[in-house]
Design a protein around this motif. Sequence first.
Motif, mmCIF file in Angstrom:
data_model
loop_
_atom_site.group_PDB
_atom_site.id
_atom_site.type_symbol
_atom_site.label_atom_id
_atom_site.label_comp_id
_atom_site.label_asym_id
_atom_site.label_seq_id
_atom_site.Cartn_x
_atom_site.Cartn_y
_atom_site.Cartn_z
ATOM 1 N N SER A 95 -7.946 -38.453 -42.148
ATOM 2 C CA SER A 95 -7.517 -37.364 -42.398
ATOM 3 C C SER A 95 -8.807 -36.246 -42.913
ATOM 4 O O SER A 95 -9.417 -36.867 -43.267
ATOM 5 N N VAL B 85 -1.512 -29.301 -33.560
ATOM 6 C CA VAL B 85 -3.231 -29.282 -33.329
ATOM 7 C C VAL B 85 -3.191 -30.820 -32.752
ATOM 8 O O VAL B 85 -1.633 -31.187 -32.632
ATOM 9 N N PHE C 212 0.119 -32.026 -38.915
ATOM 10 C CA PHE C 212 -0.337 -31.179 -39.713
ATOM 11 C C PHE C 212 0.403 -30.794 -41.070
ATOM 12 O O PHE C 212 1.285 -31.063 -40.500
ATOM 13 N N ILE D 195 -5.234 -32.092 -41.306
ATOM 14 C CA ILE D 195 -5.142 -32.470 -40.258
ATOM 15 C C ILE D 195 -5.211 -34.037 -40.131
ATOM 16 O O ILE D 195 -5.995 -34.589 -40.715
ATOM 17 N N ILE E 57 -5.971 -26.342 -32.260
ATOM 18 C CA ILE E 57 -5.455 -26.206 -32.075
ATOM 19 C C ILE E 57 -4.938 -25.038 -31.983
ATOM 20 O O ILE E 57 -5.181 -23.675 -31.766
#
Length: 468
Positions: free
Chosen positions: A80, A93, A102, A112, A128
């Motif tokens: 992440s 996302v 997210f 994320i 995004i």
Amino acid sequence: MVAAAVLSCLCLGSGVAVAGDGWGQPKPGSDGAGDSYYPQDGNGGYDVADYNLKVGYDPASHQLTGNQNIAARATQSLSSFNLDLHGLTVDSVRVDRRAAAFSRSGDHELVITPSRSLRRGQNFTVEIAYHGVPAPISDPSLGNNGWQYTKAGGAFVAGEPKSATTWYPVNDTPLDKATFHLAFTVPDVWGVIANGRERGTFKGNGGTTHVWAEETPIAPYMTTVAVDKWTFDRRTRADGTPIVSAFAPGVPDSAKQAEARLPEILDFLESKFGKYPIDAAGGIFLNEEIGFSLETMSRPIYSAGWAGTIPVIVHENAHQWYGDSVAVQHWRDVCLNECFASYAEWLWDEAKEGVDLNTEYADAVKKAPTKFWNGKLYGMGPGNEFSYVYSKGPLMLHALRNYIGQHAFDFVLKTWPTLRRDGNASMQDFQRYTEFVAHRSLKGFFDAWVYGAGRPADQYLFPGGLKP
């Protein structure tokens, strides 16, 4: 067939070696870039190459909708990673075109989790979608930073050290510079100005889209956009660099007359600091009183009341070399930005106004109280970065000029921005380079003026042609 088999074996062997040599188990990227003053700003585990941002904005409702496309490279294996975003609502996302999980953490962390871990060295994209009403970040010293509103209904972005996070997701650290592409859509009656070069305007979808591209790698807080009913002035430098300046309604003629001298100012600064390092130039002139003007890259943004003064225009454009092209390593190094831009004003006065800088220096030293000498130019602490660098900073550089000699000083001023172009630097880096050029240790000088506090000893306070 033999060649193909050998090539296949070499590729497989190479892959195994790389995997065993540092891909590593995927882990979360750090939620900060490690600055001692602002440890949660920025993030670790990746480098951004480019921000490609499409924004729709309605000045009447203050509603902003954004679609951000980030091109980046993983510097570690990532399970992440984080981006920075103040307020605003994230809708979706995608990482490498796959939906990603997210969440939000703290006051600005967007965490994320891609559907597939990213390996070290992998190039990847992040898309995004987000929306909301942008709000500024309040700073106790400088007031509002980031997205701000004008009394006439427009908006602009300006702030340091925080700004970009108020209107788009970003790795908010000067250490991660990237190119910046912006397509910004507003109702037809409004104009838009941003960093870099104009790439056209396009009508449709209930408004006009204004496209700007900053191809010089830029630190996030130096990105800007401003919406108003601008009067534009477009010119070109002798070397072909486009100059675009924008004036809000009500900006006085004095500001326009001062900005008309920008080609002359850039030529002068180029004679001192080397070739202009940015791909465009100009200025954004507000009709709003804010707590500062700011060196937003390629296009400084000016507060009402200060915009009509040549020294401010000299200062903010000197930053294109010192602060923008060469950015700080950490915020404790901010003298590398502000001390030099402030001394550029002195150099302009010397060359253009006939000011005797030795006399100006002597007068300032004579009047300086103890509090002044105790003001720090390095390691001043969070929230205190923008204080003595403007007043004590140019005195330090004038003393350095006399301490190492005119020839060495001029050489350092001109070659440092070229050697560090598009990068970052610390005060220690600058000291080492100056020592290399001067062929001598400068530890005593830098300890007295930069790293320490208190009035420097006379050998550092009155070197060379300076007299007590």
